[in-house]
Design a protein around this motif. Structure first.
Motif, PDB file in Angstrom:
ATOM      1  N   HIS A 347     -19.934  12.235  -5.617  1.00  9.99           N
ATOM      2  CA  HIS A 347     -19.510  10.979  -4.985  1.00  9.99           C
ATOM      3  C   HIS A 347     -18.146  11.133  -4.325  1.00  9.99           C
ATOM      4  N   GLN A 348     -17.204  11.705  -5.059  1.00 14.24           N
ATOM      5  CA  GLN A 348     -15.860  11.865  -4.504  1.00 14.24           C
ATOM      6  C   GLN A 348     -15.863  12.835  -3.321  1.00 14.24           C
ATOM      7  N   GLY A 349     -16.675  13.866  -3.386  1.00 12.38           N
ATOM      8  CA  GLY A 349     -16.769  14.799  -2.272  1.00 12.38           C
ATOM      9  C   GLY A 349     -17.332  14.151  -1.020  1.00 12.38           C
ATOM     10  N   ILE A 350     -18.332  13.297  -1.196  1.00 20.61           N
ATOM     11  CA  ILE A 350     -18.890  12.577  -0.049  1.00 20.61           C
ATOM     12  C   ILE A 350     -17.863  11.614   0.526  1.00 20.61           C
ATOM     13  N   ARG A 351     -17.177  10.887  -0.341  1.00 30.74           N
ATOM     14  CA  ARG A 351     -16.170   9.936   0.152  1.00 30.74           C
ATOM     15  C   ARG A 351     -15.077  10.660   0.945  1.00 30.74           C
ATOM     16  N   ALA A 352     -14.653  11.816   0.455  1.00 28.87           N
ATOM     17  CA  ALA A 352     -13.549  12.522   1.103  1.00 28.87           C
ATOM     18  C   ALA A 352     -13.958  13.179   2.409  1.00 28.87           C
ATOM     19  N   ASN A 353     -15.161  13.737   2.448  1.00 24.83           N
ATOM     20  CA  ASN A 353     -15.568  14.538   3.595  1.00 24.83           C
ATOM     21  C   ASN A 353     -16.521  13.829   4.555  1.00 24.83           C
ATOM     22  N   PHE A 354     -17.194  12.789   4.064  1.00 27.43           N
ATOM     23  CA  PHE A 354     -18.133  12.043   4.905  1.00 27.43           C
ATOM     24  C   PHE A 354     -17.939  10.541   4.684  1.00 27.43           C
ATOM     25  N   PRO A 355     -16.770  10.012   5.047  1.00 26.85           N
ATOM     26  CA  PRO A 355     -16.488   8.591   4.782  1.00 26.85           C
ATOM     27  C   PRO A 355     -17.419   7.648   5.523  1.00 26.85           C
TER      28      PRO A 355
END
Length: 382
Positions: A347-355
């Motif tokens: 989840h955090q990776g998606i938020r950071a890299n694919f907002p």
């Protein structure tokens, strides 16, 4: 129309006053604004992918499922209107009153598609028709000329999966395409669906389809029989063969889009896809554009022995998909059996890299439980 999480930008600034001494020296007071920006990190929109045969046997099942989905803030149900696997019922059998495809046992007097749509819309939950394509036992049995053919040990044989008990049809055969498109049109014309999501728009490896029709078409265009291609290594002829196959699948998606626009113009349309790096499957999602509104990459990292970071890092599935799709919407499709630490990482990776990604889809192979939906809801803000 797709449910979105609206993302806004919040700005904050501080004014730094110059000291009195500096102001006197400069003859005026200056300030330098310092601004930081961050995306509004609201909860992800949660979608569920539902195998009808495992979840809906009757009206009470539907009511219970939809009530739980509403309670757990599920916004979209991606409903199998056509069986995807060869397990409880054969692939290709349907769960609605079809005049084209065989109806799955137990559903002749229970139109699960109609019932789920009616109950879900009462709760303002969208329902997309999940329609698997070329993994289809019903079509495989309907006409032997439709069967997917593979080159194995120098012989052309029907392809029935790695375990010998799955059934595929030739995605390039015009009669197969006409049959599959007729089912999509039937669903779109007769049900109040909020979108269509296709699946199994692919082959399984380089060595298929090797049926008579496909080989004749290829020979007429390229002057040689694809059966003569060595598929064991990368070379110009294998690339040429795969380019031809991927182009033909893109043309199929184009034709489905045209069908849908003739029934419900602008109907939300997309597909589940394998990782784009699996080029041997002949599924080049770039060829699906610009005919689709969204792409849902199956980010099952553990299925293929990748680390969780493969979902969102610069060489992983979402990055690969973005490179292929440009600005089209991506709905990341996740499993439901990971650890909390893995979900937090993803989840955090998606938020950071694919907002820009607002929707996450979750797949359960068997029966959904309220507890599974509860856990998805609890994690939506991670």
């Amino acid at each position: 129309m797709m449910v979105k999480v609206e993302k806004t930008m919040k700005r904050s600034g501080k004014r730094f006053l110059l000291t009195a001494l500096t102001a006197l020296l400069m003859g005026l007071m200056l300030y330098a604004p310092v601004q930081t920006a961050s995306a509004q990190t609201g909860p992800f929109v949660s979608e569920v992918i539902v195998r009808t045969v495992a979840n809906f046997k009757n009206h009470n099942d539907v009511v219970s499922f939809v009530n739980n989905a509403a309670k757990r803030n599920i916004s979209v149900i991606n409903l199998a209107v056509k069986q995807d696997e060869d397990d409880e019922v054969p692939s290709g059998y349907v769960f609605y009153k079809s005049k084209i495809a065989p109806i799955a046992p137990g559903y002749a007097n229970f139109d699960a598609v109609k019932d789920v749509i009616a109950e879900a819309h009462k709760k303002n939950i969208q329902v997309r028709a999940w329609i698997p394509q070329f993994h289809d036992r019903a079509a495989f049995d309907k006409n032997s000329e439709w069967q997917m053919r593979a080159l194995v040990g120098g012989k052309v044989v029907p392809f029935t999966g790695s375990n010998g008990s799955e059934y595929f049809v030739n995605p390039l055969h015009p009669d197969v395409q006409a049959y599959e498109r007729s089912i999509i049109r039937e669903v779109a014309a007769n049900y109040d669906i909020d979108g269509v999501v296709l699946d199994w728009i692919r082959f399984d490896d380089y060595n298929m389809d090797m049926g008579d029709y496909t080989r004749a078409q290829y020979m007429s265009q390229y002057g040689y029989d694809p059966i003569t291609i060595s598929f064991a290594s990368d070379h110009a002829k294998r690339k040429e063969w795969n380019e031809w196959r991927t182009t033909k699948l893109g043309e199929y998606v184009r034709d489905v889009r045209s069908d849908l626009d003739g029934i419900t113009p602008g109907l939300f349309f997309g597909a589940y896809i394998l990782p784009p790096e699996f080029v041997e499957c002949g599924q080049d999602v770039a060829k699906f554009m610009p005919y689709m509104d969204f792409i849902a990459p199956m980010a099952y990292f553990d299925d293929w022995d990748f680390p969780p970071s493969w979902v969102y890092d610069d060489t992983g599935i979402l990055s690969q998909t973005r490179q292929k799709t440009g600005g089209a919407e991506i709905i990341a499709t996740l499993d439901t059996d990971w650890t909390d630490a893995q979900y937090h990482n993803v989840h955090q990776g998606i938020r950071a890299n694919f907002p820009e990604i607002s929707n996450l889809g979750f797949f359960v192979y068997g029966k959904w439980t309220d507890n599974e939906m509860k856990k998805i809801n609890n994690r939506a803000s991670w």
